[in-house]
Write a protein that holds these residues in place. Sequence first.
Motif, PDB file in Angstrom:
ATOM      1  N   ILE A 103     -34.289  -2.113 -11.907  1.00  0.00           N
ATOM      2  CA  ILE A 103     -35.201  -1.884 -10.801  1.00  0.00           C
ATOM      3  C   ILE A 103     -35.233  -0.383 -10.548  1.00  0.00           C
ATOM      4  O   ILE A 103     -34.187   0.243 -10.381  1.00  0.00           O
ATOM      5  CB  ILE A 103     -34.740  -2.617  -9.527  1.00  0.00           C
ATOM      6  N   SER A 153     -36.234   2.692  -8.071  1.00  0.00           N
ATOM      7  CA  SER A 153     -36.337   2.780  -6.624  1.00  0.00           C
ATOM      8  C   SER A 153     -36.450   4.213  -6.134  1.00  0.00           C
ATOM      9  O   SER A 153     -35.808   5.119  -6.664  1.00  0.00           O
ATOM     10  CB  SER A 153     -35.108   2.130  -5.993  1.00  0.00           C
ATOM     11  N   ALA A 159     -33.488  -2.643  -3.380  1.00  0.00           N
ATOM     12  CA  ALA A 159     -33.245  -2.809  -4.816  1.00  0.00           C
ATOM     13  C   ALA A 159     -31.830  -3.317  -5.082  1.00  0.00           C
ATOM     14  O   ALA A 159     -31.625  -4.222  -5.897  1.00  0.00           O
ATOM     15  CB  ALA A 159     -33.487  -1.491  -5.546  1.00  0.00           C
ATOM     16  N   GLU A 201     -31.614  -6.991  -3.957  1.00  0.00           N
ATOM     17  CA  GLU A 201     -32.345  -7.883  -4.862  1.00  0.00           C
ATOM     18  C   GLU A 201     -31.567  -8.131  -6.152  1.00  0.00           C
ATOM     19  O   GLU A 201     -31.471  -9.266  -6.623  1.00  0.00           O
ATOM     20  CB  GLU A 201     -33.718  -7.304  -5.189  1.00  0.00           C
ATOM     21  N   THR A 225     -40.433   0.476  -7.920  1.00  0.00           N
ATOM     22  CA  THR A 225     -40.876  -0.901  -8.093  1.00  0.00           C
ATOM     23  C   THR A 225     -41.595  -1.426  -6.849  1.00  0.00           C
ATOM     24  O   THR A 225     -42.467  -2.267  -6.948  1.00  0.00           O
ATOM     25  CB  THR A 225     -39.660  -1.803  -8.404  1.00  0.00           C
ATOM     26  N   TYR A 226     -41.265  -0.890  -5.683  1.00  0.00           N
ATOM     27  CA  TYR A 226     -41.784  -1.404  -4.420  1.00  0.00           C
ATOM     28  C   TYR A 226     -42.946  -0.601  -3.835  1.00  0.00           C
ATOM     29  O   TYR A 226     -43.630  -1.089  -2.945  1.00  0.00           O
ATOM     30  CB  TYR A 226     -40.656  -1.468  -3.391  1.00  0.00           C
TER      31      TYR A 226
END
Length: 54
Positions: free
Chosen positions: A3, A5, A13, A16, A41-42
């Motif tokens: 991930i 971030s 992250a 998760e 990713t977000y």
Amino acid sequence: MKIYSCQMHIDQALDELIEKEEVYPIMKAVPEFEKLSTKCTYCKESALYVVANK
């Protein structure tokens, strides 16, 4: 699992990865040569960290 971030989403992250993989995460800084092209990713910010299980 990896991930990417930004500073704002690092807690999300980490949480998760722990939830999905059930392992202790490894957090590293994104290498300088990848910072401009790698996005969080977000959101659309540049990623500063890589959270992974390996």
